[in-house]
Scaffold this active site. Structure first.
Site, mmCIF file in Angstrom:
data_model
loop_
_atom_site.group_PDB
_atom_site.id
_atom_site.type_symbol
_atom_site.label_atom_id
_atom_site.label_comp_id
_atom_site.label_asym_id
_atom_site.label_seq_id
_atom_site.Cartn_x
_atom_site.Cartn_y
_atom_site.Cartn_z
ATOM 1 N N TYR A 56 15.347 29.332 10.065
ATOM 2 C CA TYR A 56 14.102 29.986 10.460
ATOM 3 C C TYR A 56 13.884 29.936 11.964
ATOM 4 O O TYR A 56 14.141 28.917 12.616
ATOM 5 C CB TYR A 56 12.909 29.291 9.797
ATOM 6 C CG TYR A 56 12.694 29.651 8.349
ATOM 7 C CD1 TYR A 56 12.572 30.974 7.943
ATOM 8 C CD2 TYR A 56 12.584 28.652 7.393
ATOM 9 C CE1 TYR A 56 12.356 31.305 6.614
ATOM 10 C CE2 TYR A 56 12.360 28.963 6.053
ATOM 11 C CZ TYR A 56 12.251 30.295 5.674
ATOM 12 O OH TYR A 56 12.025 30.602 4.352
ATOM 13 N N LYS A 105 0.834 -1.199 0.000
ATOM 14 C CA LYS A 105 0.000 0.000 0.000
ATOM 15 C C LYS A 105 0.875 1.259 0.000
ATOM 16 O O LYS A 105 2.088 1.189 0.210
ATOM 17 C CB LYS A 105 -0.907 -0.018 1.238
ATOM 18 C CG LYS A 105 -0.154 -0.100 2.550
ATOM 19 C CD LYS A 105 -1.089 -0.252 3.721
ATOM 20 C CE LYS A 105 -0.287 -0.332 5.017
ATOM 21 N NZ LYS A 105 -1.159 -0.370 6.198
#
Length: 380
Positions: free
Chosen positions: A267, A47
């Site tokens: 940041y 999957k």
């Protein structure tokens, strides 16, 4: 459904490279298959585009290794796989949405039925077709996601309107705490699964995921469904991982620069240089699956990369398109602009990065972005 791979460009145009070792994938399935006896089938969970590594190529490699039964999450994945592997048995774990029965029948794919509504819909389509169309029945033994409760399962199995039109091709459940073998939940689920399925010895049973395989034959029953271990991931937290790594992510160095002691990096100014540093900025970020939660700060260390055998810790916040690494102690000759740095792979296990990101290696693998060059080759 597999996401189409990007068009090929010259290698140097990519910010990074994802190398996928299909030989290692097949070898991992063979090793897991060797842990169950001849009465137990070893299937494969592919999957989420084979855990991010490419359903089409992974499915073919596993089929050639001997795998004949596959589990996917949704019907679109199953239909794509059916076109590729016409002889495979394919189960859809997320069940049956209303009105989709004809698609399952047309493409010879098998839903995993986990509610009375799904059972009724499948019984209706079997009656209309005049044949027993194979499907699995999912029983919940304690995880409380999909699946019939034990009482519902017993009632369903006694209901001739439901089980008259078809006989389940598989009865399955799913372990909640398999990554921790000593957890008492594992034994409770095993005992309950045995108890509620014992009256139906003619129906094959399945309980074990990767962790269940490694916990021993009590959990194996008639079919096992490995997932993360196929892709080199850590199935059990307390055991050494013997699976071969299947994927390596490398990012290109964009530039190397000096950072004075006391300056902040990235940041939010979350990390301060505690000494004069040399930083390498590499072309990968959270848009490529390098999870932001593995960032570093003054309060906690983050993940790391490897450069020619040298550990390069992440500095500051991982941004969308780039990561800053501490390369102060890495020889200059390894830091050429455009050189590739290992961000995940044989020397940087996904499970190690996942610990820094407070997640699991499944999330790293399934999050790998599409901006990397994809190469199918051995991890040499």
């Amino acid at each position: 459904m597999s996401i189409p791979e990007p068009p090929p460009f010259p290698s140097d145009l990519y910010g990074g490279r994802l190398t996928i070792d299909l030989e290692a994938l097949a070898a991992n399935w063979t090793e897991l298959n060797g842990k169950v006896d001849s009465r137990t089938e070893c299937a494969a969970a592919i999957k989420a585009d084979a855990y991010g590594l490419g359903q089409e190529r992974a499915g073919q490699a596993l089929f050639e290794a001997g795998c004949r039964t596959f589990f996917v999450a949704v019907a679109t994945e199953a239909i794509a796989l059916r076109a590729q592997l016409p002889q495979a048995v394919i189960y859809v774990l997320n069940g049956l949405f209303p009105g989709t029965e004809d698609h399952f029948v047309r493409h010879h794919i098998r839903p995993v039925l986990g509610s009375f509504c799904e059972l009724r819909d499948w019984a209706h389509i079997c009656k209309a077709a005049g044949q027993n169309l194979p499907a699995a029945v999912h029983v919940d033994t304690g995880i409380h996601r999909l699946g019939l409760s034990p009482a519902e399962f017993s009632a369903a199995m006694a209901d001739s309107d439901l089980l008259g039109p078809f006989v389940p091709s598989l009865v399955m459940s799913h372990l909640a705490c398999g990554s921790v073998p000593a957890h008492p939940m594992n034994r409770r689920q095993l005992d309950l699964f045995r108890e509620i399925t014992a009256p139906f010895p003619q129906i094959p049973r399945s309980l074990a995921n990767s962790a269940g395989i490694l916990m021993g034959s009590d959990f194996h029953f008639d079919l096992v469904r490995p997932g993360i271990a196929l892709y080199g991931g850590q199935a059990i937290d307390t055991q050494a991982n013997t699976m071969r790594p299947v994927a390596r992510v490398e990012a290109r160095i964009m530039l190397v620069r000096d950072v004075p002691e006391g300056d902040t990096i990235g940041y939010g100014a979350r990390q301060t240089a505690t000494r004069p540093l040399r930083n390498a900025v590499v072309s990968a970020g959270y848009a490529d699956g390098m999870l932001r939660r593995a960032s570093s700060s003054d309060e906690r260390p983050g993940g790391f990369a490897m450069i020619g055998g040298y550990r390069a810790p992440i500095l500051g916040c991982i941004s969308m398109d780039m990561i800053t690494l501490d390369v102060t102690d890495v020889p200059q000759e390894l830091l050429q602009r455009g050189a590739l740095v290992e961000m995940l792979g044989p020397n940087v296990a996904a499970s190690d990065l996942a610990a820094y990101a407070e997640t699991i290696d499944y999330e790293y693998l399934t999050s790998l972005g599409r901006r990397f060059e994809r190469v199918y080759a051995p991890l040499t």
